[in-house]
Design a protein around this motif. Sequence first.
Motif, PDB file in Angstrom:
ATOM      1  N   ARG A  91      -4.313   4.254   6.878  1.00 12.47           N
ATOM      2  CA  ARG A  91      -3.565   3.136   7.899  1.00 12.47           C
ATOM      3  C   ARG A  91      -4.668   3.149   8.939  1.00 12.47           C
ATOM      4  NH1 ARG A  91      -0.816   3.466  12.451  1.00 12.47           N
ATOM      5  NH2 ARG A  91      -0.482   5.554  12.121  1.00 12.47           N
ATOM      6  N   LYS A  92      -5.152   2.231   9.253  1.00 14.93           N
ATOM      7  CA  LYS A  92      -5.892   1.617  10.482  1.00 14.93           C
ATOM      8  C   LYS A  92      -7.365   2.012  10.566  1.00 14.93           C
ATOM      9  CE  LYS A  92      -4.254   0.522  15.126  1.00 14.93           C
ATOM     10  NZ  LYS A  92      -3.419   0.853  16.133  1.00 14.93           N
ATOM     11  N   ASN A  93      -8.018   1.725   9.517  1.00 10.35           N
ATOM     12  CA  ASN A  93      -9.370   2.181   9.296  1.00 10.35           C
ATOM     13  C   ASN A  93     -10.290   0.866   9.284  1.00 10.35           C
ATOM     14  OD1 ASN A  93     -10.327   5.255   8.628  1.00 10.35           O
ATOM     15  ND2 ASN A  93      -8.168   5.042   7.992  1.00 10.35           N
ATOM     16  N   ASN A  94     -11.497   1.103   8.668  1.00  4.70           N
ATOM     17  CA  ASN A  94     -12.351  -0.176   8.744  1.00  4.70           C
ATOM     18  C   ASN A  94     -12.485  -0.699   7.433  1.00  4.70           C
ATOM     19  OD1 ASN A  94     -13.816  -2.118   9.859  1.00  4.70           O
ATOM     20  ND2 ASN A  94     -15.727  -0.999   9.522  1.00  4.70           N
ATOM     21  N   ILE A  95     -11.558  -0.528   6.341  1.00  2.00           N
ATOM     22  CA  ILE A  95     -11.761  -1.153   4.934  1.00  2.00           C
ATOM     23  C   ILE A  95     -11.834  -2.212   5.083  1.00  2.00           C
ATOM     24  CG2 ILE A  95     -10.958  -0.785   2.453  1.00  2.00           C
ATOM     25  CD1 ILE A  95      -9.594   1.997   3.742  1.00  2.00           C
TER      26      ILE A  95
ATOM     27  N   LEU B  12       1.834  12.587  22.619  1.00  9.28           N
ATOM     28  CA  LEU B  12       2.919  12.750  21.888  1.00  9.28           C
ATOM     29  C   LEU B  12       2.554  12.436  20.313  1.00  9.28           C
ATOM     30  CD1 LEU B  12       5.885  12.722  21.140  1.00  9.28           C
ATOM     31  CD2 LEU B  12       6.109  10.391  21.727  1.00  9.28           C
ATOM     32  N   ASN B  13       1.701  11.607  20.129  1.00 11.05           N
ATOM     33  CA  ASN B  13       1.191  11.442  18.722  1.00 11.05           C
ATOM     34  C   ASN B  13       0.529  12.888  18.261  1.00 11.05           C
ATOM     35  OD1 ASN B  13       2.200   8.855  18.797  1.00 11.05           O
ATOM     36  ND2 ASN B  13       0.443   7.952  19.238  1.00 11.05           N
ATOM     37  N   ALA B  14      -0.438  13.264  19.199  1.00 12.53           N
ATOM     38  CA  ALA B  14      -0.923  14.555  18.656  1.00 12.53           C
ATOM     39  C   ALA B  14      -0.116  15.520  18.247  1.00 12.53           C
ATOM     40  CB  ALA B  14      -2.101  14.744  19.840  1.00 12.53           C
ATOM     41  N   ILE B  15       0.716  15.783  19.219  1.00 14.20           N
ATOM     42  CA  ILE B  15       1.710  16.825  18.910  1.00 14.20           C
ATOM     43  C   ILE B  15       2.700  16.684  17.569  1.00 14.20           C
ATOM     44  CG2 ILE B  15       3.926  18.018  19.678  1.00 14.20           C
ATOM     45  CD1 ILE B  15       3.076  17.349  22.688  1.00 14.20           C
ATOM     46  N   LEU B  16       3.105  15.534  17.322  1.00 15.81           N
ATOM     47  CA  LEU B  16       3.519  15.249  16.142  1.00 15.81           C
ATOM     48  C   LEU B  16       2.814  15.449  14.855  1.00 15.81           C
ATOM     49  CD1 LEU B  16       5.416  11.695  17.155  1.00 15.81           C
ATOM     50  CD2 LEU B  16       6.492  14.120  17.004  1.00 15.81           C
ATOM     51  N   LEU B  17       1.659  15.147  14.974  1.00 11.80           N
ATOM     52  CA  LEU B  17       0.628  15.289  13.883  1.00 11.80           C
ATOM     53  C   LEU B  17       0.090  16.821  13.741  1.00 11.80           C
ATOM     54  CD1 LEU B  17      -1.707  12.248  14.462  1.00 11.80           C
ATOM     55  CD2 LEU B  17      -0.383  12.789  12.367  1.00 11.80           C
ATOM     56  N   LEU B  18       0.218  17.744  14.835  1.00 18.21           N
ATOM     57  CA  LEU B  18       0.032  18.918  14.663  1.00 18.21           C
ATOM     58  C   LEU B  18       1.245  19.838  14.195  1.00 18.21           C
ATOM     59  CD1 LEU B  18      -2.079  19.741  17.880  1.00 18.21           C
ATOM     60  CD2 LEU B  18      -3.136  19.677  15.738  1.00 18.21           C
TER      61      LEU B  18
ATOM     62  N   VAL C  14      -6.131   6.087  11.196  1.00 19.75           N
ATOM     63  CA  VAL C  14      -6.690   5.723  12.590  1.00 19.75           C
ATOM     64  C   VAL C  14      -8.164   6.503  12.493  1.00 19.75           C
ATOM     65  CG1 VAL C  14      -6.272   5.829  15.147  1.00 19.75           C
ATOM     66  CG2 VAL C  14      -4.453   6.174  13.401  1.00 19.75           C
ATOM     67  N   ASN C  15      -9.100   6.062  11.494  1.00 22.87           N
ATOM     68  CA  ASN C  15     -10.622   6.415  11.564  1.00 22.87           C
ATOM     69  C   ASN C  15     -11.576   5.152  11.704  1.00 22.87           C
ATOM     70  OD1 ASN C  15     -10.953   9.503  12.062  1.00 22.87           O
ATOM     71  ND2 ASN C  15      -9.161   9.153  10.453  1.00 22.87           N
TER      72      ASN C  15
ATOM     73  N   CYS D 221      -7.145  14.572   9.152  1.00 19.45           N
ATOM     74  CA  CYS D 221      -7.882  14.270  10.174  1.00 19.45           C
ATOM     75  C   CYS D 221      -7.533  12.900  10.630  1.00 19.45           C
ATOM     76  CB  CYS D 221      -9.229  14.036   9.327  1.00 19.45           C
ATOM     77  SG  CYS D 221      -9.866  15.665   8.479  1.00 19.45           S
ATOM     78  N   TRP D 222      -6.522  12.902  11.338  1.00 20.29           N
ATOM     79  CA  TRP D 222      -6.060  11.499  11.870  1.00 20.29           C
ATOM     80  C   TRP D 222      -6.728  11.486  13.075  1.00 20.29           C
ATOM     81  CZ3 TRP D 222      -3.816  10.377  16.598  1.00 20.29           C
ATOM     82  CH2 TRP D 222      -3.442   9.267  16.625  1.00 20.29           C
ATOM     83  N   GLY D 223      -7.272  10.147  13.481  1.00 18.02           N
ATOM     84  CA  GLY D 223      -7.831   9.741  14.777  1.00 18.02           C
ATOM     85  C   GLY D 223      -9.000  10.767  14.908  1.00 18.02           C
TER      86      GLY D 223
END
Length: 254
Positions: free
Chosen positions: A70-74, A217-223, A49-50, A25-27
């Motif tokens: 990585r990159k959340n609000n913890i 590009l990032n979305a393609i890599l994750l998919l 990224v959430n 569930c990235w981004g």
Amino acid sequence: MRLSRAAVLRQAKAAALDGVRRLNCWGSHLTDISICRDLPNLEVITFSVNGISDLEPLTQCQNLSELYLRKNNITSLNELFYLKGLPRLRVLWLAENPCCGQDPHRYRMTVLRNLPGLQKLDNQAVTEEELSQALVDGVEITAPPARRNVENVWAESTESSAAGSTAEPGSKLLSSSLEETNKIREELDMKPVPRDKYSSFSPRETDCNCKKRSNILNAILLLMKELDAEGLEIIQQTVVRRLQAFQKKELQEE
């Protein structure tokens, strides 16, 4: 945003929650992952990224071995309290969260003191020397954190980030996009993109178009991470045809 049962089943292509073993569930703008309490067989979770700040629901994921946050609000390392009871956790990516603070050494030592079973933290292998040092330099976490208003904190963070991004110069935006792309590639065990090659993708594009291309590009890599062998073969064939078309066009222009 709350992660729903329907979204989990759709993303994981599963018929029931207890059949979900990998979840990406990235981004996805998530702030509520309480559904994880009903996912006992999860082994790999990608929540990078959430806007997640509460890790308590993960206590039920006893089979979890890889966790990407990585990159959340913890905001507090006390959230590690909820991960201490996960016996199979070996990989954790927690960087770029507020809880990491200004002292990288103290942060890493604290994580390793509380999660000594980790083999990799923030994409860096954990050594025996670090585990020994963590007993001295790390802080033992014995209680969960005090709760905050998650939605308000995430909204403020998002607004601040959006306001700051409008003033970024093109060079800084390009650098940020390259860094984000390479971090995603690292999560997928892919080689990083060299700066000169990345810059050559779109030297005359506007900042907006450059950022859009990076997001695509990032979305393609994750998919791609979710595809099986047959799906990857289709992607490979499509890419080859596209490259051949570009090469033919370049030859015609010359």
